[in-house]
Design a protein around this motif. Sequence first.
Motif, PDB file in Angstrom:
ATOM      1  N   GLY A  93     -25.006   1.317   3.250  1.00 52.02           N
ATOM      2  CA  GLY A  93     -23.907   1.873   2.462  1.00 52.02           C
ATOM      3  C   GLY A  93     -24.235   2.062   1.002  1.00 52.02           C
ATOM      4  O   GLY A  93     -23.346   2.351   0.207  1.00 52.02           O
ATOM      5  N   GLY A  94     -25.519   1.906   0.622  1.00 52.62           N
ATOM      6  CA  GLY A  94     -25.896   2.064  -0.777  1.00 52.62           C
ATOM      7  C   GLY A  94     -25.796   3.510  -1.231  1.00 52.62           C
ATOM      8  O   GLY A  94     -25.727   4.448  -0.429  1.00 52.62           O
ATOM      9  N   ARG A  95     -25.774   3.688  -2.545  1.00 53.18           N
ATOM     10  CA  ARG A  95     -25.721   5.014  -3.157  1.00 53.18           C
ATOM     11  C   ARG A  95     -26.761   5.099  -4.276  1.00 53.18           C
ATOM     12  O   ARG A  95     -27.077   4.095  -4.926  1.00 53.18           O
ATOM     13  CB  ARG A  95     -24.335   5.292  -3.742  1.00 53.18           C
ATOM     14  N   LEU A  96     -27.254   6.290  -4.513  1.00 57.98           N
ATOM     15  CA  LEU A  96     -28.273   6.476  -5.543  1.00 57.98           C
ATOM     16  C   LEU A  96     -27.692   6.234  -6.934  1.00 57.98           C
ATOM     17  O   LEU A  96     -26.684   6.857  -7.296  1.00 57.98           O
ATOM     18  CB  LEU A  96     -28.851   7.887  -5.478  1.00 57.98           C
ATOM     19  N   PRO A  97     -28.354   5.388  -7.748  1.00 57.15           N
ATOM     20  CA  PRO A  97     -27.932   5.216  -9.137  1.00 57.15           C
ATOM     21  C   PRO A  97     -28.663   6.157 -10.089  1.00 57.15           C
ATOM     22  O   PRO A  97     -28.495   6.079 -11.300  1.00 57.15           O
ATOM     23  CB  PRO A  97     -28.297   3.758  -9.424  1.00 57.15           C
ATOM     24  N   VAL A  98     -29.510   7.021  -9.522  1.00 54.02           N
ATOM     25  CA  VAL A  98     -30.267   8.003 -10.297  1.00 54.02           C
ATOM     26  C   VAL A  98     -30.313   9.310  -9.520  1.00 54.02           C
ATOM     27  O   VAL A  98     -30.127   9.335  -8.305  1.00 54.02           O
ATOM     28  CB  VAL A  98     -31.718   7.534 -10.573  1.00 54.02           C
ATOM     29  N   THR A  99     -30.588  10.401 -10.243  1.00 48.08           N
ATOM     30  CA  THR A  99     -30.801  11.699  -9.615  1.00 48.08           C
ATOM     31  C   THR A  99     -32.228  11.798  -9.092  1.00 48.08           C
ATOM     32  O   THR A  99     -33.168  11.408  -9.779  1.00 48.08           O
ATOM     33  CB  THR A  99     -30.552  12.824 -10.630  1.00 48.08           C
ATOM     34  N   PHE A 100     -32.386  12.305  -7.886  1.00 47.65           N
ATOM     35  CA  PHE A 100     -33.704  12.633  -7.353  1.00 47.65           C
ATOM     36  C   PHE A 100     -33.943  14.129  -7.627  1.00 47.65           C
ATOM     37  O   PHE A 100     -33.280  14.985  -7.026  1.00 47.65           O
ATOM     38  CB  PHE A 100     -33.777  12.363  -5.850  1.00 47.65           C
ATOM     39  N   TYR A 101     -34.860  14.418  -8.529  1.00 47.32           N
ATOM     40  CA  TYR A 101     -35.184  15.804  -8.864  1.00 47.32           C
ATOM     41  C   TYR A 101     -36.248  16.336  -7.900  1.00 47.32           C
ATOM     42  O   TYR A 101     -36.961  15.580  -7.243  1.00 47.32           O
ATOM     43  CB  TYR A 101     -35.700  15.894 -10.304  1.00 47.32           C
ATOM     44  N   ARG A 102     -36.382  17.659  -7.861  1.00 45.51           N
ATOM     45  CA  ARG A 102     -37.348  18.290  -6.973  1.00 45.51           C
ATOM     46  C   ARG A 102     -38.753  18.324  -7.560  1.00 45.51           C
ATOM     47  O   ARG A 102     -39.743  18.341  -6.817  1.00 45.51           O
ATOM     48  CB  ARG A 102     -36.906  19.721  -6.652  1.00 45.51           C
ATOM     49  N   SER A 103     -38.847  18.347  -8.881  1.00 47.24           N
ATOM     50  CA  SER A 103     -40.153  18.519  -9.502  1.00 47.24           C
ATOM     51  C   SER A 103     -40.115  18.050 -10.939  1.00 47.24           C
ATOM     52  O   SER A 103     -39.057  18.058 -11.584  1.00 47.24           O
ATOM     53  CB  SER A 103     -40.554  20.001  -9.460  1.00 47.24           C
ATOM     54  N   THR A 104     -41.275  17.691 -11.451  1.00 48.07           N
ATOM     55  CA  THR A 104     -41.395  17.368 -12.870  1.00 48.07           C
ATOM     56  C   THR A 104     -40.999  18.561 -13.721  1.00 48.07           C
ATOM     57  O   THR A 104     -40.515  18.397 -14.851  1.00 48.07           O
ATOM     58  CB  THR A 104     -42.842  16.934 -13.193  1.00 48.07           C
ATOM     59  N   ARG A 105     -41.165  19.764 -13.182  1.00 48.98           N
ATOM     60  CA  ARG A 105     -40.804  20.971 -13.934  1.00 48.98           C
ATOM     61  C   ARG A 105     -39.306  21.063 -14.199  1.00 48.98           C
ATOM     62  O   ARG A 105     -38.872  21.815 -15.074  1.00 48.98           O
ATOM     63  CB  ARG A 105     -41.279  22.213 -13.180  1.00 48.98           C
ATOM     64  N   ASP A 106     -38.502  20.321 -13.442  1.00 47.17           N
ATOM     65  CA  ASP A 106     -37.049  20.326 -13.660  1.00 47.17           C
ATOM     66  C   ASP A 106     -36.639  19.495 -14.868  1.00 47.17           C
ATOM     67  O   ASP A 106     -35.464  19.524 -15.256  1.00 47.17           O
ATOM     68  CB  ASP A 106     -36.325  19.771 -12.427  1.00 47.17           C
TER      69      ASP A 106
ATOM     70  N   THR B  20     -30.480  22.284  -9.149  1.00 47.68           N
ATOM     71  CA  THR B  20     -30.144  21.730  -7.834  1.00 47.68           C
ATOM     72  C   THR B  20     -31.043  20.533  -7.573  1.00 47.68           C
ATOM     73  O   THR B  20     -32.258  20.685  -7.446  1.00 47.68           O
ATOM     74  CB  THR B  20     -30.348  22.771  -6.727  1.00 47.68           C
ATOM     75  N   PRO B  21     -30.478  19.338  -7.479  1.00 43.23           N
ATOM     76  CA  PRO B  21     -31.317  18.162  -7.259  1.00 43.23           C
ATOM     77  C   PRO B  21     -31.786  18.074  -5.808  1.00 43.23           C
ATOM     78  O   PRO B  21     -31.205  18.707  -4.906  1.00 43.23           O
ATOM     79  CB  PRO B  21     -30.396  17.003  -7.608  1.00 43.23           C
ATOM     80  N   LEU B  22     -32.818  17.286  -5.593  1.00 38.42           N
ATOM     81  CA  LEU B  22     -33.240  16.986  -4.228  1.00 38.42           C
ATOM     82  C   LEU B  22     -32.164  16.144  -3.547  1.00 38.42           C
ATOM     83  O   LEU B  22     -31.713  16.451  -2.439  1.00 38.42           O
ATOM     84  CB  LEU B  22     -34.580  16.254  -4.251  1.00 38.42           C
ATOM     85  N   TYR B  23     -31.764  15.066  -4.226  1.00 36.22           N
ATOM     86  CA  TYR B  23     -30.629  14.238  -3.807  1.00 36.22           C
ATOM     87  C   TYR B  23     -29.861  13.867  -5.074  1.00 36.22           C
ATOM     88  O   TYR B  23     -30.445  13.404  -6.060  1.00 36.22           O
ATOM     89  CB  TYR B  23     -31.090  12.961  -3.100  1.00 36.22           C
TER      90      TYR B  23
ATOM     91  N   LEU C  96     -39.455  13.752  -2.784  1.00 33.17           N
ATOM     92  CA  LEU C  96     -39.864  13.793  -1.380  1.00 33.17           C
ATOM     93  C   LEU C  96     -39.484  15.141  -0.761  1.00 33.17           C
ATOM     94  O   LEU C  96     -38.783  15.207   0.256  1.00 33.17           O
ATOM     95  CB  LEU C  96     -39.201  12.649  -0.611  1.00 33.17           C
ATOM     96  N   ASN C  97     -39.941  16.217  -1.357  1.00 32.92           N
ATOM     97  CA  ASN C  97     -39.545  17.545  -0.887  1.00 32.92           C
ATOM     98  C   ASN C  97     -40.009  17.808   0.539  1.00 32.92           C
ATOM     99  O   ASN C  97     -39.231  18.280   1.379  1.00 32.92           O
ATOM    100  CB  ASN C  97     -40.119  18.609  -1.830  1.00 32.92           C
ATOM    101  N   TRP C  98     -41.269  17.505   0.836  1.00 31.63           N
ATOM    102  CA  TRP C  98     -41.791  17.733   2.183  1.00 31.63           C
ATOM    103  C   TRP C  98     -41.047  16.848   3.186  1.00 31.63           C
ATOM    104  O   TRP C  98     -40.669  17.306   4.269  1.00 31.63           O
ATOM    105  CB  TRP C  98     -43.291  17.455   2.206  1.00 31.63           C
ATOM    106  N   ALA C  99     -40.844  15.597   2.824  1.00 27.91           N
ATOM    107  CA  ALA C  99     -40.176  14.674   3.740  1.00 27.91           C
ATOM    108  C   ALA C  99     -38.743  15.110   4.010  1.00 27.91           C
ATOM    109  O   ALA C  99     -38.236  14.962   5.133  1.00 27.91           O
ATOM    110  CB  ALA C  99     -40.208  13.264   3.180  1.00 27.91           C
ATOM    111  N   LYS C 100     -38.075  15.658   3.017  1.00 32.42           N
ATOM    112  CA  LYS C 100     -36.701  16.112   3.239  1.00 32.42           C
ATOM    113  C   LYS C 100     -36.668  17.219   4.286  1.00 32.42           C
ATOM    114  O   LYS C 100     -35.727  17.309   5.086  1.00 32.42           O
ATOM    115  CB  LYS C 100     -36.078  16.602   1.933  1.00 32.42           C
TER     116      LYS C 100
END
Length: 867
Positions: free
Chosen positions: A697-710, A730-733, A662-666
Amino acid sequence: MMFANLPRLAAVLGLLVTGAAFAQQQTPEAQAAALVAKMTPAEKVAQLQSGAPAIPRLGIAAYDWWSEGLHGNARNGYATVFPQAIGLAASWDTQLLQQVGTTVSTEARAKFNAIGAGHDHGRYQGLTIWSPNINIFRDPRWGRGQETYGEDPFLAGRLAMAFIHGIQGDDSEHPRAIATPKHFVVHSGPEAGRHGFDVDVSPHDLEATYLPAFRAAVTEGQAGSVMCAYNAIHGTPACADGDLLTTRLRGDWGFKGFVVSDCDAIDDETRFHYFKPDNAQSSAASLQAGTDLDCGDAYADLLEAMQKGYVKASAIDTSLIRLFAARYRLGEWGDGKSPYAGIGMDQVDSAEHRQYALKAALESMVLLKNEHATLPLRSGTRLAVLGPNADTLETLEANYHGTARAPITPLAGLRERFGADRVYYAQGAPIAEGVPVPIPETAFRTKSGRPGLDGEYFDKLDFSGRPVVTRTDRVIDFDWDEAAPIGGAQPGRYAVRWSGEWLPPAAGDYTLAVQVDRCFDCNNQHDPVRLYVDGRKVLDDNGDDTPMQVQLHVADQHPHAIRLEYLHSGRDQGVRLQWLAPAGAQLAQAEAAVRSADAIVAFVGLSPDVEGEELKIDVPGFNGGDRTDIGLPQAQQALLERAAASGKPLVVVLMSGSAVALNWAKQRAAAIVAAWYPGEEGGRAIAQVLAGDYNPGGRLPVTFYRSTRDLPPFVSYSTQGRTYRYFTGTPLYPFGHGLSYTHFAYAEPQLSTAQLAAGKTLTLSATVRNDGGREGDEVVQVYLDAPDDALAPRHALVGFQRVHLAAGQSRRVSFQLAPRQLSSVDAAGERAVKSGHYRVFVGGGQPGDAAGVTAAFTIGGRLVLPR
């Protein structure tokens, strides 16, 4: 003469009584061995297949071993539907996972008891639950990653242990049900090649990443069964890998239960792996390697295998004893001593269980962004509710689900919380190009002028007589798997006729589609449907597997009469009336909704129609259930941009089973909430979070990457460059990320010692304080940084606790870091505690992402740990 024989008769009766008492005292294994000894070879082979038939002469009822319970008792009618597993993982709450597991097995017991011990139990009616899925979610493109507990082996293992405990209960000799962690092992896509894929995994990655959650599930969770995977490992199919199933699982880990194959995995060994020339030899190899039960019918060829000397009868007996010992422990023979005999159908989707579903949905919510304190939304705010996921059942239930009796969509939840007169709704976009979505209520009108269609429900298949029920259905988007839509109808026999007007929002080309969720093994015997527009039959499906779509051109916005007839007489699972509408028309409707509102809530993301198990889909961004692009599909991106152009606050609610870039949304959205696939109470939970009734209060159980290229190549199982442990970009989140409506601070880290001998346990504690103005949950996370080593992860999660703190409250949290948590793995796959300088971080996320404190210590010596 008759009385003279009394002493002898008394002695015989005494022996019989003693024998009966002895039988009652026998172990389940001894009882199973005695039963197996009475079977013929043909009977034995039949019992090694998942659909085990009855043997009346031995008092054995038919039993299908296949039952599902990933996030609720599944595929067997109404049940409590919890958030999808990835959402449960986002709670980081082991107590919650145990409660979910307890609910799953309680409802499975209720349905088992309704049929009765000693009676035949068909597929999905048993007590052997093929869950949890604890494969490592190594790549966000995998469509089945939604079924897992995320990318970290420690988190996955701890959540699995809790879920398994809930499923099985506290009494190992009388489990409430039996849990089955799967798919053992290194199995996480791609879906397209899963039946013949060979994983070339390094010894380091196998031991450091892919095995730990399974080890924890077996050695600490005491799982009663394990499912082996489709894939091969270094050329040997997992279900025929003796080193994996016998040496490692039974030898190193002390596993005492039974192993079941993934469905048709034995046949795959012959057809796709080319491991053996026929199923007789594939079956023999798998049985001898340690696979006791075949989900499928390939083991039918074990008779031939015995005749040709491929397998010994003693090997077959060994597996059968494991299987029947499990059935004895479950109390299938109804000896009257089951502690679960009193569980009744009143516990299925009970009010108490629905509260658990709401709690789970609330705890799964992850607040990713909240600029200018946009959330919580102010009381009285007028909302534009947009997006393809705002009002769909499938994005609540996800996959491997039960039938939700009264599901609450986000649109319904927001209307309930903010008032229907303050909610303006427009669908705005499809999920993705070429993927139909349910026609929204705004495009239907009943004869009385209400949104929706008039539904007439019949308990006959010919629509004769008067309908049993007549009601207005806002949308045609129903899951009736093994459940009747109305009282008085049979789950397998009813008909529904919907009629009213279809209101195209503009002139243009439309695709109308009817989606019947097909029973996958019903041999093309499916429910027929007929669709009429303006009195003309435009779709007439007699029950085959062809797509049910029609293209229509409309010249204006005039209403069109529409009628849908659905005749249910089999095991298909529900019906959806869908469309693809002109993009411009849907965006114009969204703009109109936004003009009337103060703020925008856009429900975007994915759906089980585009991500999942071996799907038949090939559209831009998606292939076979996996993704080829991790970005938000373009149609939804266009919707967000059009909405944001209004200048009004934009809240994005992501509903998906995976990370979305969600790069644009961020950059542009005011707030972002990850809601996953949140279960039957999901809409109510989302509304409570947006309104501030609940502090996320939840937390991400996975990395949110910026792109498939990562991402590294999808087919590579090397962990380098994957997950937070080895990703250097550098991850998105980041993994572990999540915000709150309050603020937490950390202080006073303390270690039990600064000089630790290898093999000893380290005690770590710190103080966490709620410095904000409202109560909330904090997920305290502990990360270990090991001495520099090319193979060591950047950070490694070694502890976590979810704690609730009132405003101003502080608490001392403590962690016991055992040798395994302090260990590392070398290139040869050897796990050891090594000497050197270490650092631990305690905080609300990873080091560098969240507030926290650090402490340093040194380990002296070296200790190799058991495999």
